[in-house]
Design a protein around this motif. Structure first.
Motif, mmCIF file in Angstrom:
data_model
loop_
_atom_site.group_PDB
_atom_site.id
_atom_site.type_symbol
_atom_site.label_atom_id
_atom_site.label_comp_id
_atom_site.label_asym_id
_atom_site.label_seq_id
_atom_site.Cartn_x
_atom_site.Cartn_y
_atom_site.Cartn_z
ATOM 1 N N ARG A 193 0.846 -1.202 0.000
ATOM 2 C CA ARG A 193 0.000 0.000 0.000
ATOM 3 C C ARG A 193 0.880 1.250 0.000
ATOM 4 N N LEU A 194 1.895 1.266 0.864
ATOM 5 C CA LEU A 194 2.805 2.404 0.923
ATOM 6 C C LEU A 194 3.521 2.597 -0.411
ATOM 7 N N CYS A 195 3.914 1.494 -1.024
ATOM 8 C CA CYS A 195 4.604 1.564 -2.308
ATOM 9 C C CYS A 195 3.675 2.080 -3.398
ATOM 10 N N ASP A 196 2.441 1.616 -3.403
ATOM 11 C CA ASP A 196 1.456 2.084 -4.387
ATOM 12 C C ASP A 196 1.244 3.584 -4.250
ATOM 13 N N GLU A 197 1.138 4.045 -3.021
ATOM 14 C CA GLU A 197 0.950 5.477 -2.772
ATOM 15 C C GLU A 197 2.181 6.269 -3.189
ATOM 16 N N THR A 198 3.353 5.694 -2.923
ATOM 17 C CA THR A 198 4.604 6.353 -3.301
ATOM 18 C C THR A 198 4.716 6.496 -4.817
ATOM 19 N N GLY A 199 4.289 5.442 -5.525
ATOM 20 C CA GLY A 199 4.425 5.452 -6.980
ATOM 21 C C GLY A 199 3.400 6.286 -7.706
ATOM 22 N N HIS A 200 2.266 6.563 -7.079
ATOM 23 C CA HIS A 200 1.182 7.235 -7.784
ATOM 24 C C HIS A 200 0.887 8.655 -7.312
ATOM 25 N N LYS A 201 1.472 9.061 -6.204
ATOM 26 C CA LYS A 201 1.257 10.423 -5.729
ATOM 27 C C LYS A 201 2.432 11.309 -6.134
ATOM 28 N N PRO A 202 2.166 12.438 -6.779
ATOM 29 C CA PRO A 202 3.258 13.342 -7.179
ATOM 30 C C PRO A 202 4.087 13.785 -5.971
ATOM 31 N N GLY A 203 5.397 13.673 -6.103
ATOM 32 C CA GLY A 203 6.289 14.108 -5.044
ATOM 33 C C GLY A 203 6.416 13.168 -3.875
ATOM 34 N N ALA A 204 5.801 11.985 -3.981
ATOM 35 C CA ALA A 204 5.822 11.047 -2.851
ATOM 36 C C ALA A 204 7.057 10.149 -2.832
ATOM 37 N N THR A 205 7.784 10.085 -3.948
ATOM 38 C CA THR A 205 8.936 9.182 -4.037
ATOM 39 C C THR A 205 10.178 9.816 -3.405
ATOM 40 N N GLU A 207 13.282 9.743 -0.307
ATOM 41 C CA GLU A 207 14.116 8.752 0.369
ATOM 42 C C GLU A 207 13.461 8.288 1.656
ATOM 43 N N ALA A 208 12.791 9.214 2.346
ATOM 44 C CA ALA A 208 12.115 8.866 3.600
ATOM 45 C C ALA A 208 10.989 7.866 3.361
ATOM 46 N N SER A 209 10.256 8.023 2.261
ATOM 47 C CA SER A 209 9.156 7.099 1.966
ATOM 48 C C SER A 209 9.683 5.702 1.676
ATOM 49 N N TRP A 210 10.813 5.608 0.965
ATOM 50 C CA TRP A 210 11.400 4.297 0.674
ATOM 51 C C TRP A 210 11.980 3.657 1.937
ATOM 52 N N GLN A 211 12.497 4.461 2.820
ATOM 53 C CA GLN A 211 12.983 3.932 4.099
ATOM 54 C C GLN A 211 11.830 3.356 4.911
ATOM 55 N N GLN A 212 10.684 4.022 4.877
ATOM 56 C CA GLN A 212 9.502 3.521 5.589
ATOM 57 C C GLN A 212 9.031 2.199 5.001
ATOM 58 N N ILE A 213 9.055 2.105 3.679
ATOM 59 C CA ILE A 213 8.653 0.862 3.009
ATOM 60 C C ILE A 213 9.607 -0.266 3.375
ATOM 61 N N GLU A 214 10.906 0.022 3.364
ATOM 62 C CA GLU A 214 11.883 -1.014 3.710
ATOM 63 C C GLU A 214 11.728 -1.470 5.157
ATOM 64 N N GLN A 215 11.434 -0.552 6.055
ATOM 65 C CA GLN A 215 11.211 -0.913 7.460
ATOM 66 C C GLN A 215 10.003 -1.838 7.599
ATOM 67 N N GLU A 216 8.948 -1.541 6.847
ATOM 68 C CA GLU A 216 7.747 -2.386 6.891
ATOM 69 C C GLU A 216 8.034 -3.766 6.317
ATOM 70 N N LEU A 217 8.787 -3.815 5.228
ATOM 71 C CA LEU A 217 9.158 -5.100 4.632
ATOM 72 C C LEU A 217 10.102 -5.883 5.537
ATOM 73 N N ASP A 218 10.975 -5.170 6.216
ATOM 74 C CA ASP A 218 11.883 -5.818 7.167
ATOM 75 C C ASP A 218 11.073 -6.515 8.257
ATOM 76 N N LEU A 219 10.081 -5.830 8.781
ATOM 77 C CA LEU A 219 9.206 -6.431 9.794
ATOM 78 C C LEU A 219 8.447 -7.624 9.221
ATOM 79 N N ALA A 220 7.952 -7.457 7.994
ATOM 80 C CA ALA A 220 7.168 -8.523 7.359
ATOM 81 C C ALA A 220 7.995 -9.791 7.185
ATOM 82 N N TRP A 221 9.164 -9.662 6.556
ATOM 83 C CA TRP A 221 9.982 -10.851 6.290
ATOM 84 C C TRP A 221 10.569 -11.443 7.574
ATOM 85 N N SER A 222 10.857 -10.609 8.559
ATOM 86 C CA SER A 222 11.327 -11.124 9.852
ATOM 87 C C SER A 222 10.228 -11.927 10.538
ATOM 88 N N THR A 223 8.993 -11.433 10.419
ATOM 89 C CA THR A 223 7.841 -12.151 10.993
ATOM 90 C C THR A 223 7.625 -13.480 10.288
#
Length: 234
Positions: A193-205, A207-223
């Motif tokens: 969801r965060l990635c979809d929003e990052t890719g489709h909202k102007p100005g959303a891409t 570095e902070a947004s990608w760091q947030q996505i990576e943190q969420e994925l880190d939690l997901a794969w660790s879980t």
């Protein structure tokens, strides 16, 4: 008198160079052959969750940056990390996954999307050969395609539906109850969801947004890693 038909005798240095490069070529071809042909099996329950999360984030970034060559390289790396694919074999697997994705991408209906199934089945058959665990290839391929469809048709499905589809796919792949993957699926769906929003909202891409996505994925794969390792008491 010099014979015009005679050839100059190569120097010892030239002979040594030729021998070196011929030996190197034979060694290189032997490495590829062993990598591709020799059977190797590992447990898909063992992987570096943080590295898988990092590579998945990198792949998503490459996708939105429209850099297919880098995306392909990262996908192969992800397959080596998650499924322990040998180096050269990982590129064959990446090709199969990419081919299925492009067939799917061209579709506009569920019937069109189903055309990706043969490639997904071939892909998971190749994954099965790399693992000590057994799973139903046809079922996992069908469930993989289903979550692709749910994610693609966001006007018809919610991210909760996506999480449910991810749960079922993981349950079939690891032969565990669906409930084992609830936390992982929710986290990964949220990362999408965060990635979809990052890719489709102007100005959303940013570095902070990608760091947030990576943190969420880190939690997901660790879980996920915790869930599948607990089966073997790992």
């Amino acid at each position: 008198m010099k014979n015009p038909l005679s050839r100059p005798v190569p120097s010892q240095q030239t002979v040594s160079k030729r021998l070196f490069w011929r030996t190197a070529l034979v060694a290189f071809l032997l490495w590829i052959t062993i990598d591709v042909v020799v059977p190797r099996q590992h447990s898909i329950r063992q992987f570096d969750a943080r590295e898988v999360a990092r590579l998945e984030t990198a792949m998503w970034r490459s996708y939105y940056d429209k850099n297919p060559a880098l995306l392909f390289w990262q996908l192969a790396g992800g397959l080596r990390q998650q499924f322990h694919a040998p180096f050269w074999r990982s590129f064959g697997l990446a090709f199969l996954a990419t081919k299925a994705a492009f067939v799917f991408k061209k579709g506009h209906s569920r019937a069109d999307y189903q055309q990706a199934m043969p490639d997904l089945i071939t892909y998971y058959e190749a994954i099965q050969k790399l693992t000590v665990e057994r799973f139903d290839v046809q079922k996992v391929a069908a469930l993989e395609l289903e979550w692709w469809i749910v994610h693609r048709q966001r006007d018809q499905y919610s991210y909760a539906d996506l999480a449910a589809a991810l749960e079922k796919t993981s349950a079939a792949l690891y032969n565990q109850p669906v409930s084992s993957f609830s936390a992982y699926a929710a986290l990964r769906a949220n990362a999408m969801r965060l990635c979809d929003e990052t890719g489709h909202k102007p100005g959303a891409t940013t570095e902070a947004s990608w760091q947030q996505i990576e943190q969420e994925l880190d939690l997901a794969w660790s879980t996920l890693h915790t869930a599948v390792r607990q089966v073997n008491g790992g």
